[in-house]
Scaffold this active site. Sequence first.
Site, PDB file in Angstrom:
ATOM      1  N   HIS A 134      19.997 -26.784 -57.926  1.00 13.15           N
ATOM      2  CA  HIS A 134      19.020 -27.889 -59.500  1.00 13.15           C
ATOM      3  C   HIS A 134      18.550 -26.829 -60.238  1.00 13.15           C
ATOM      4  O   HIS A 134      17.544 -26.038 -59.899  1.00 13.15           O
ATOM      5  CB  HIS A 134      18.717 -29.536 -59.576  1.00 13.15           C
ATOM      6  CG  HIS A 134      19.443 -30.458 -59.596  1.00 13.15           C
ATOM      7  ND1 HIS A 134      18.841 -31.450 -59.383  1.00 13.15           N
ATOM      8  CD2 HIS A 134      20.541 -30.570 -58.829  1.00 13.15           C
ATOM      9  CE1 HIS A 134      19.731 -32.580 -59.300  1.00 13.15           C
ATOM     10  NE2 HIS A 134      20.266 -32.111 -58.605  1.00 13.15           N
TER      11      HIS A 134
ATOM     12  N   GLU B   3      15.829 -26.881 -61.557  1.00 15.90           N
ATOM     13  CA  GLU B   3      14.579 -26.552 -61.428  1.00 15.90           C
ATOM     14  C   GLU B   3      14.306 -25.596 -60.137  1.00 15.90           C
ATOM     15  O   GLU B   3      13.232 -24.633 -59.702  1.00 15.90           O
ATOM     16  CB  GLU B   3      13.710 -27.904 -61.514  1.00 15.90           C
ATOM     17  CG  GLU B   3      13.897 -28.507 -62.959  1.00 15.90           C
ATOM     18  CD  GLU B   3      15.494 -29.173 -62.918  1.00 15.90           C
ATOM     19  OE1 GLU B   3      16.346 -29.240 -62.884  1.00 15.90           O
ATOM     20  OE2 GLU B   3      14.893 -30.659 -63.204  1.00 15.90           O
TER      21      GLU B   3
ATOM     22  N   CYS C 172      15.052 -35.143 -61.914  1.00 14.43           N
ATOM     23  CA  CYS C 172      14.943 -36.069 -61.433  1.00 14.43           C
ATOM     24  C   CYS C 172      13.918 -35.458 -60.594  1.00 14.43           C
ATOM     25  O   CYS C 172      12.679 -35.380 -59.691  1.00 14.43           O
ATOM     26  CB  CYS C 172      16.097 -35.712 -60.456  1.00 14.43           C
ATOM     27  SG  CYS C 172      16.365 -33.637 -59.566  1.00 14.43           S
TER      28      CYS C 172
ATOM     29  N   CYS D 240      12.980 -33.098 -58.069  1.00 15.50           N
ATOM     30  CA  CYS D 240      13.058 -31.576 -58.536  1.00 15.50           C
ATOM     31  C   CYS D 240      11.169 -32.100 -59.020  1.00 15.50           C
ATOM     32  O   CYS D 240      10.981 -30.152 -58.870  1.00 15.50           O
ATOM     33  CB  CYS D 240      13.893 -31.576 -60.000  1.00 15.50           C
ATOM     34  SG  CYS D 240      15.519 -30.973 -59.183  1.00 15.50           S
TER      35      CYS D 240
END
Length: 157
Positions: A61, A63, A91, A94
Amino acid sequence: MNTGPFDHTQATQAMRLALAEAVRAAERGEIPVGAVVLGAAGDLLAAAGNDRESTADPTAHAEVLALRAAARALGHWRLTGCTLVVTLEPCTMCAGAAVLSRVDRVVYGAADDKAGAVGSLWDVVRDRRLNHRPEVLPGILADESAALLRAFFAERR
């Protein structure tokens, strides 16, 4: 935990950098989410876009990639004084990474009602049971962030 004022203008400028990363991610066929990490002085430490498809890595991801790069740039994992700026509400993974990395604040654009863990579905970063709780600035350039995601998924339907 906040090392100083962080205003809407700074948040907007940083979000524009994150949006540029999201656009680059979309150009690679990735879901258009971008993230940047700013240092305590507001300097850009790292920038990344989603990279799950091309790396076949479920943890890639934006992040997580940006936090990893910022830690490498600083030479340590504690990102105290730093700000994570991301186009989509993080999410659970993250949000947890933001807490564990000790960032001072999380700035995000579009809310994620289906998987958001910074206030929408869950609120990991403000859970009092955890040892660190970053400041949260939601909704920065939310319309632009959401529009990128809508356009991306509209193309694929």
